[in-house]
Design a protein around this motif. Structure first.
Motif, PDB file in Angstrom:
ATOM      1  N   ILE A  14      46.506  42.157  50.132  1.00 42.88           N
ATOM      2  CA  ILE A  14      47.060  43.144  49.243  1.00 42.88           C
ATOM      3  C   ILE A  14      47.466  44.382  50.262  1.00 42.88           C
ATOM      4  CG2 ILE A  14      46.668  44.471  47.172  1.00 42.88           C
ATOM      5  CD1 ILE A  14      44.307  42.804  46.515  1.00 42.88           C
ATOM      6  N   THR A  15      48.811  44.776  50.050  1.00 43.07           N
ATOM      7  CA  THR A  15      49.266  45.541  50.803  1.00 43.07           C
ATOM      8  C   THR A  15      49.263  47.054  49.987  1.00 43.07           C
ATOM      9  OG1 THR A  15      51.471  45.160  50.311  1.00 43.07           O
ATOM     10  CG2 THR A  15      51.013  44.373  52.300  1.00 43.07           C
ATOM     11  N   GLN A  16      48.997  48.135  50.757  1.00 43.74           N
ATOM     12  CA  GLN A  16      48.848  49.466  50.032  1.00 43.74           C
ATOM     13  C   GLN A  16      49.795  50.031  49.276  1.00 43.74           C
ATOM     14  OE1 GLN A  16      47.407  52.213  52.903  1.00 43.74           O
ATOM     15  NE2 GLN A  16      49.492  52.974  53.328  1.00 43.74           N
ATOM     16  N   GLY A  17      51.310  49.640  49.766  1.00 41.19           N
ATOM     17  CA  GLY A  17      52.394  50.432  49.175  1.00 41.19           C
ATOM     18  C   GLY A  17      52.695  51.462  49.392  1.00 41.19           C
ATOM     19  N   LEU A  45      42.331  44.142  51.607  1.00 39.70           N
ATOM     20  CA  LEU A  45      43.477  45.063  51.546  1.00 39.70           C
ATOM     21  C   LEU A  45      43.795  45.493  52.818  1.00 39.70           C
ATOM     22  CD1 LEU A  45      41.152  45.152  49.037  1.00 39.70           C
ATOM     23  CD2 LEU A  45      42.622  47.102  48.583  1.00 39.70           C
ATOM     24  N   VAL A  46      45.306  45.898  52.902  1.00 33.92           N
ATOM     25  CA  VAL A  46      45.880  46.026  54.252  1.00 33.92           C
ATOM     26  C   VAL A  46      46.462  47.571  53.943  1.00 33.92           C
ATOM     27  CG1 VAL A  46      47.770  45.286  55.860  1.00 33.92           C
ATOM     28  CG2 VAL A  46      46.535  43.713  54.475  1.00 33.92           C
ATOM     29  N   GLY A  47      45.982  48.323  55.082  1.00 35.45           N
ATOM     30  CA  GLY A  47      46.430  49.760  54.990  1.00 35.45           C
ATOM     31  C   GLY A  47      45.661  50.685  55.632  1.00 35.45           C
ATOM     32  N   ASP A  48      45.803  52.056  55.291  1.00 36.89           N
ATOM     33  CA  ASP A  48      44.951  53.100  55.971  1.00 36.89           C
ATOM     34  C   ASP A  48      43.595  53.163  55.637  1.00 36.89           C
ATOM     35  OD1 ASP A  48      45.438  55.881  57.821  1.00 36.89           O
ATOM     36  OD2 ASP A  48      44.403  56.059  56.059  1.00 36.89           O
ATOM     37  N   LEU A  49      42.785  53.163  56.034  1.00 38.13           N
ATOM     38  CA  LEU A  49      41.295  53.166  55.631  1.00 38.13           C
ATOM     39  C   LEU A  49      41.173  54.526  54.719  1.00 38.13           C
ATOM     40  CD1 LEU A  49      38.180  52.105  55.397  1.00 38.13           C
ATOM     41  CD2 LEU A  49      37.776  53.421  57.395  1.00 38.13           C
ATOM     42  N   ALA A  50      41.631  55.646  55.326  1.00 37.53           N
ATOM     43  CA  ALA A  50      41.239  56.772  54.387  1.00 37.53           C
ATOM     44  C   ALA A  50      41.854  56.769  53.363  1.00 37.53           C
ATOM     45  CB  ALA A  50      41.757  57.894  55.224  1.00 37.53           C
ATOM     46  N   GLU A 115      54.967  44.421  57.189  1.00 36.42           N
ATOM     47  CA  GLU A 115      55.332  43.588  58.460  1.00 36.42           C
ATOM     48  C   GLU A 115      53.894  42.895  58.973  1.00 36.42           C
ATOM     49  OE1 GLU A 115      58.808  46.676  59.964  1.00 36.42           O
ATOM     50  OE2 GLU A 115      56.735  46.706  60.891  1.00 36.42           O
ATOM     51  N   ALA A 116      52.839  43.962  59.070  1.00 35.35           N
ATOM     52  CA  ALA A 116      51.464  43.376  59.587  1.00 35.35           C
ATOM     53  C   ALA A 116      51.041  42.140  58.608  1.00 35.35           C
ATOM     54  CB  ALA A 116      50.694  44.496  59.480  1.00 35.35           C
ATOM     55  N   ALA A 117      50.996  42.382  57.309  1.00 35.03           N
ATOM     56  CA  ALA A 117      50.634  41.249  56.494  1.00 35.03           C
ATOM     57  C   ALA A 117      51.215  40.102  56.687  1.00 35.03           C
ATOM     58  CB  ALA A 117      50.609  41.743  55.168  1.00 35.03           C
ATOM     59  N   VAL A 118      52.883  40.025  56.621  1.00 33.71           N
ATOM     60  CA  VAL A 118      53.499  39.064  56.855  1.00 33.71           C
ATOM     61  C   VAL A 118      53.094  38.331  58.255  1.00 33.71           C
ATOM     62  CG1 VAL A 118      55.582  37.923  57.138  1.00 33.71           C
ATOM     63  CG2 VAL A 118      55.339  39.690  55.450  1.00 33.71           C
ATOM     64  N   ALA A 119      53.170  38.988  59.340  1.00 32.69           N
ATOM     65  CA  ALA A 119      52.765  38.623  60.597  1.00 32.69           C
ATOM     66  C   ALA A 119      51.215  37.724  60.655  1.00 32.69           C
ATOM     67  CB  ALA A 119      52.675  39.641  61.893  1.00 32.69           C
ATOM     68  N   ALA A 120      50.366  38.396  60.012  1.00 34.56           N
ATOM     69  CA  ALA A 120      49.019  37.751  59.907  1.00 34.56           C
ATOM     70  C   ALA A 120      49.158  36.515  58.970  1.00 34.56           C
ATOM     71  CB  ALA A 120      48.034  38.761  58.854  1.00 34.56           C
ATOM     72  N   ILE A 121      49.940  36.170  58.109  1.00 30.46           N
ATOM     73  CA  ILE A 121      50.197  35.000  57.230  1.00 30.46           C
ATOM     74  C   ILE A 121      50.903  34.006  58.257  1.00 30.46           C
ATOM     75  CG2 ILE A 121      51.481  33.971  55.460  1.00 30.46           C
ATOM     76  CD1 ILE A 121      50.886  36.561  54.082  1.00 30.46           C
ATOM     77  N   GLN A 122      51.746  34.623  59.089  1.00 30.09           N
ATOM     78  CA  GLN A 122      52.473  33.730  59.839  1.00 30.09           C
ATOM     79  C   GLN A 122      51.471  32.877  61.126  1.00 30.09           C
ATOM     80  OE1 GLN A 122      55.581  36.398  60.554  1.00 30.09           O
ATOM     81  NE2 GLN A 122      57.113  35.255  59.072  1.00 30.09           N
ATOM     82  N   SER A 123      50.628  33.855  61.582  1.00 30.22           N
ATOM     83  CA  SER A 123      49.551  33.585  62.344  1.00 30.22           C
ATOM     84  C   SER A 123      48.492  32.850  61.924  1.00 30.22           C
ATOM     85  CB  SER A 123      49.105  34.646  63.193  1.00 30.22           C
ATOM     86  OG  SER A 123      48.499  35.451  62.385  1.00 30.22           O
TER      87      SER A 123
END
Length: 350
Positions: A14-17, A45-50, A115-123
């Motif tokens: 889940i990307t943070q948007g 959840l993908v994004g900035d921790l803060a 970008e990072a989420a798609v790369a993670a899926i691709q890997s």
């Protein structure tokens, strides 16, 4: 909220948007409210921790967070702990950007998460994607060369030296589904892009994709472009020149495509509202963005789900934007994000 999942299951990301909009708060609210069905993948959840910690506060939630080294660790996080993966390349201090305002830093961070989420899926570290809303002006301010999620995901899914996968946008709720031939272009450009090849490709993608929803032979209604679907060429000839030949070619391939129908009435025929109004069609293919999306959104933004068809992975999102005017005020409704999460679980499990 996902219970402790089996190790090795690829998580749903889940990307943070846009960090300045309601995306993070509706995402954590959906995470907290939804119970994963048996066999469903865990969530990450993908994004900035803060930003995610602030989102918990804005949503009135009191849960600890777990910062992961990579998304695959989500399966080991306890159920009542928010699993967060913060990709590299995120600008520091993102949480200090003012809520409810266009921010180039927030736009860049939103793009980096995708970008990072798609790369993670691709890997192999992720199994599907649910995206929180982005702000197109913030993306533009950050120099991101895409008008929206659909075009960006298409580019990220294109193999090096290969061709871009043909993708289409579908908006769906429990009563109506609509797939678009054209998306984020001007109306003038959209009319030029309504070609026999584009309509036929849309019909093929729609047929293949709806089978993932358990519909073996989708009944596809094709909406015309012009008033009254052109009225035999009196109000425009795109139906005669481009749309009808595509329907005929699709039917020759065994696709149950019908039309073109007047766009001001076909959605009423397709609406599935049992027991008194079973839909005559499973989906409507519309030529332009607003032709197709207004009817679905009118039925209720809170239940609408955006699905990108044609990608090599599952992607869903809520049917609303960043809602800068209500962010942080406790007014954001997570219903559409919850529906997007449920649909992603369904598609990832099929």
């Amino acid at each position: 909220m996902t219970p402790l999942a089996k190790p090795g299951m690829k998580p749903l990301l889940i990307t943070q948007g846009d960090a300045c909009g309601i995306g993070p708060e509706v995402a954590v609210a959906a995470w907290a409210a939804e119970q994963a069905p048996p066999g469903a993948p865990p969530l990450c959840l993908v994004g900035d921790l803060a930003v995610w910690r602030r989102a918990l506060r804005l949503a009135g939630l009191d849960f600890p967070t777990a910062l992961l080294d990579d998304p695959s660790q989500a399966a080991h996080v306890p159920a009542r702990c928010l699993p967060v993966w913060q990709p590299s390349g995120m600008a520091p201090g993102l949480v200090e950007e003012p809520l409810g305002q266009i921010s180039a830093r927030a736009g860049a961070a939103a793009a980096r998460c995708i970008e990072a989420a798609v790369a993670a899926i691709q890997s192999g570290q992720g199994g599907g994607l649910v995206t929180a809303p982005i702000h197109k002006e913030a993306l533009h301010a950050a120099g991101v060369p895409f008008p929206g999620h659909t075009e960006m995901l298409q580019a990220l899914a294109t193999p090096a030296g290969g061709s871009a996968p043909p993708v289409r946008m579908m908006l769906a709720n429990e009563e109506l589904r609509t797939v678009l031939v054209t998306i984020h272009v001007s109306l003038r450009q959209a009319i030029e892009q309504v070609t026999t090849a584009a309509v036929l490709q849309t019909l093929r993608i729609t047929q293949d994709s709806l089978r993932r929803f358990g519909i073996r032979m989708p009944r596809i209604a094709v909406a015309g472009l012009n008033p009254h679907a052109g009225e035999g060429g009196l109000f425009g000839d795109e139906e005669l020149r481009e749309i009808i030949p595509a329907i005929e070619a699709a039917r020759a391939e065994g696709i149950d495509a019908q039309g073109p129908f007047p766009p001001d009435t076909v959605f009423m025929r397709a609406r599935h509202a049992p027991p008194h109004h079973p839909g005559a069609f499973d989906v409507v293919v519309a030529m332009t963005h607003d032709h197709g999306l207004i009817p679905v959104k009118y039925l209720g933004v809170e239940q609408g789900v955006n699905v990108t068809l044609g990608l090599p992975f599952v992607r869903t999102s809520p049917d609303h934007g960043t809602a800068f005017d209500i962010v942080g005020r406790g007014l954001a409704d997570a219903s559409s994000m919850r529906a997007a999460l449920r649909m992603a679980w369904q598609l990832c499990s099929d």
